[in-house]
Write a protein that holds these residues in place. Structure first.
Motif, mmCIF file in Angstrom:
data_model
loop_
_atom_site.group_PDB
_atom_site.id
_atom_site.type_symbol
_atom_site.label_atom_id
_atom_site.label_comp_id
_atom_site.label_asym_id
_atom_site.label_seq_id
_atom_site.Cartn_x
_atom_site.Cartn_y
_atom_site.Cartn_z
ATOM 1 N N GLN A 14 -1.122 -13.592 35.343
ATOM 2 C CA GLN A 14 -1.543 -12.464 34.509
ATOM 3 C C GLN A 14 -2.600 -12.960 33.535
ATOM 4 O O GLN A 14 -2.376 -13.899 32.792
ATOM 5 N N SER A 19 -7.090 -6.181 26.596
ATOM 6 C CA SER A 19 -6.913 -4.843 27.165
ATOM 7 C C SER A 19 -6.818 -4.935 28.684
ATOM 8 O O SER A 19 -7.012 -5.990 29.272
ATOM 9 N N LYS A 20 -6.517 -3.815 29.299
ATOM 10 C CA LYS A 20 -6.262 -3.796 30.736
ATOM 11 C C LYS A 20 -7.537 -4.020 31.547
ATOM 12 O O LYS A 20 -8.642 -3.993 31.016
ATOM 13 N N THR A 27 -2.517 -4.873 26.364
ATOM 14 C CA THR A 27 -1.690 -5.555 27.367
ATOM 15 C C THR A 27 -0.498 -6.285 26.749
ATOM 16 O O THR A 27 0.255 -6.928 27.458
ATOM 17 N N TYR A 29 2.854 -7.847 25.448
ATOM 18 C CA TYR A 29 4.155 -7.778 26.105
ATOM 19 C C TYR A 29 5.207 -7.241 25.137
ATOM 20 O O TYR A 29 5.162 -7.488 23.940
ATOM 21 N N GLN A 36 1.812 1.928 25.921
ATOM 22 C CA GLN A 36 0.551 1.224 26.156
ATOM 23 C C GLN A 36 -0.041 1.596 27.513
ATOM 24 O O GLN A 36 -0.442 0.731 28.283
ATOM 25 N N ASP A 41 -4.416 4.410 33.270
ATOM 26 C CA ASP A 41 -3.227 3.719 33.787
ATOM 27 C C ASP A 41 -2.217 4.712 34.357
ATOM 28 O O ASP A 41 -1.419 4.379 35.225
ATOM 29 N N GLU A 126 -5.150 -5.196 39.757
ATOM 30 C CA GLU A 126 -4.345 -4.651 38.656
ATOM 31 C C GLU A 126 -2.875 -4.741 39.024
ATOM 32 O O GLU A 126 -2.509 -4.676 40.194
ATOM 33 N N ARG A 146 2.838 -1.923 32.003
ATOM 34 C CA ARG A 146 2.243 -3.025 32.776
ATOM 35 C C ARG A 146 1.177 -2.537 33.749
ATOM 36 O O ARG A 146 0.394 -3.336 34.275
ATOM 37 N N THR A 149 -2.517 -4.019 34.119
ATOM 38 C CA THR A 149 -2.653 -5.363 33.551
ATOM 39 C C THR A 149 -3.407 -6.244 34.542
ATOM 40 O O THR A 149 -3.114 -6.225 35.734
ATOM 41 N N SER A 191 4.447 -13.551 33.605
ATOM 42 C CA SER A 191 2.992 -13.766 33.533
ATOM 43 C C SER A 191 2.498 -14.723 34.614
ATOM 44 O O SER A 191 1.300 -14.834 34.825
#
Ligand code: ADP
Ligand code: MG
Length: 475
Positions: A14, A19-20, A27, A29, A36, A41, A126, A146, A149, A191
């Motif tokens: 990850q 940001s995504k 992003t 956790y 988020q 998304d 993604e 998620r 991400t 991750s």
């Protein structure tokens, strides 16, 4: 029949962007579910993805670190499938043209051996959302935090021949992404995770056997266990006259077994096609060189430098450079203590031992580098012996005090005064006439007994060299 194992890994790292990959949502956790995830998304119709520049920079960094070619043009593709945590109905990934091409890493095996493992490719994609099955009675919850991400999927060649080699490779990639600071490497939080492709073949056979893919491996220990279980299962199956079928298998850590998820026949046909919402990704030489200029010293380079600069063994240098933070800790200790070998022994022995026992990593060490260095300085300047230093270290670990405080409070200063030691030795000899007689009539082993008595009388504080020397004379 002798069997050979063949393993190829697909690692998902990850990327540590703010940001995504295709939206501006955060992003971070651990946020509350669905706080988020923005329209992109959530897969709302009519919204458009915009590629995150940082994710591309991070992919380039990785490619350069493994000596891979960076594709001048790569393409994002839609991988189509239905799942509740994938509201768009497709995942954006890269398929035919990945951003990073063929590369390689050198991994360390036992007995100082190393091996080259090929990386086939690495591509950007993604992540999907998460389905939550606990806390909902007869239903599943969906958390889309998620979703979107950024991930870098790193695909290896089928170059590994044992679970040990697979772990060594995975650790090397883990170390590289953390050195580059493109992934936090946190396996508990998912991750850094991997799927392992495993097959067996009779030793000497050129053609690979049929492989299975093990999913859901989120710790080094699980990867090792799952591969070993799967190898044993495949060999047993073939030896009993059966055939391995190509399938995806799930590793169940609680039951310590792998079981079938879906076979090749049931596998999805993802109908990949280029995503019409995203332009091809063009990267020119200038951009690549700009990224190259920001590369940090990498694990292999740092290790080589440690060998040369501090005269460490290849093994010690490898352990100390396995993480950038550990390497920095060691270097600040050496800069104060000035004794590279002593520092290496203590960091690798006492410090890593204590961290390991407490289940902590170096970032969480209760003793920082400057305090650790002070302890070692007291060995170097002969204030305390190495043995006493171990006691002091234990107190530093739990009491949050400095070495000097503990040495003073507990009156641990080493006795180096020859006269003081001499009089203790005289007393010890006086009190043990039998042993003295035996020693003098040839029982050399008793020397250790006398050393022990002197140390006991001084609560371990007498300087060991002085004790040895004086005892020899007196006896
Ligand atoms: P897919 O697209 O189905 O995932 P790939 O050809 O991309 O298949 O391979 C995925 C992974 O499986 C790679 O890491 C590759 O090295 C590994 N692999 C391929 N064939 C074998 C095999 N026979 N045994 C073990 N690993 C294999
Ligand atoms: Mg695969």
């Amino acid at each position: 029949m002798e069997w050979e194992t063949v393993i190829g890994l697909e690692i998902h790292a990850q990327l540590a962007t703010q940001s995504k990959i295709f939206s501006a949502a955060a992003t971070a956790y651990g946020a509350l579910p669905n706080t988020q995830a923005c329209f992109v998304d959530l897969g709302m119709p009519g919204v458009l993805p915009v590629l995150n520049r940082q994710a591309v920079v991070m992919a380039i960094k990785f490619g350069l670190a493994i000596d891979a070619e960076i594709s001048p043009r790569s393409v994002f593709a839609r991988k189509n499938y239905f799942y509740p945590d994938l509201p768009k109905g497709y995942q954006i990934s890269q398929y035919e043209l990945p951003v990073v091409g063929k590369g390689e890493v050198i991994v360390d095996l036992d007995q100082g051996e190393s091996k080259r493992i090929g990386v086939t490719r690495a591509h950007l994609e993604e992540d999907a959302g998460k389905s939550l099955h606990e806390d909902f009675h007869g239903m599943s919850g969906i958390d889309l935090n998620r979703a979107g991400t950024p991930l870098l999927e790193i695909v290896s060649e089928p170059d590994m021949r044992s679970a040990k080699e697979a772990i060594a490779y995975m650790k090397k990639i883990h170390s590289i992404v953390r050195y580059l600071e493109i992934c936090d490497g946190n396996m508990q939080e998912g991750s850094f995770r991997c799927d392992a492709n495993v097959s067996v073949r009779p030793k000497g056979q050129v053609k690979f056997g049929t492989r299975t893919e093990l999913k859901n491996l989120n710790s080094f220990r699980f990867v090792e266990r799952a591969i070993n279980l799967e190898v044993a299962r495949q060999i047993e199956l073939i030896e009993e006259g059966g055939k391995v079928i190509q399938e995806t298998r799930l590793y169940d850590a609680d039951k310590n077994e792998t079981r079938s998820m879906r076979s090749k026949e049931e596998a999805n046909d993802y109908r990949y096609f280029p995503d019409p919402d995203l332009l091809p990704l063009d990267i020119d030489t200038q951009q690549i060189e700009a990224v190259r200029a920001t590369l940090p010293e990498l694990p292999d380079q740092k290790r080589q430098r440690f060998i040369e600069q501090y005269a460490l063994s290849n093994y010690d240098a490898g352990v100390l450079t396995s993480s950038k933070v550990l390497a920095a800790y060691y270097e600040s200790v050496v800069s104060i203590v000035k004794d590279a070998k002593l520092s290496a022994n203590w960091v690798m022995g006492e410090l890593l031992g204590a961290l390991n026992k407490a289940g902590l990593n170096i970032e969480q060490s209760p003793v920082d580098a400057s305090h650790f260095a002070q302890l070692l300085q007291r060995i170097v300047d002969k204030t305390i012996s190495g043995k006493i230093a171990k006691q002091v270290f234990e107190h530093m670990w739990t009491d949050n005090k400095t070495a000097d405080q503990i040495i003073q409070e507990q009156a641990l200063v080493q006795i180096t005064d020859t006269r003081a030691i001499e009089s203790i030795i005289d007393e010890v000899i006086r009190n043990n006439p039998k042993q003295l007689e035996q020693y003098r009539s040839g029982k050399d082993k008793l020397f250790g007994f006398f050393v022990g008595q002197v140390m006991k009388a001084t609560k371990g504080k007498a300087n060991p060299q002085t004790v040895n020397q004086l005892l020899k004379q007196k006896l």
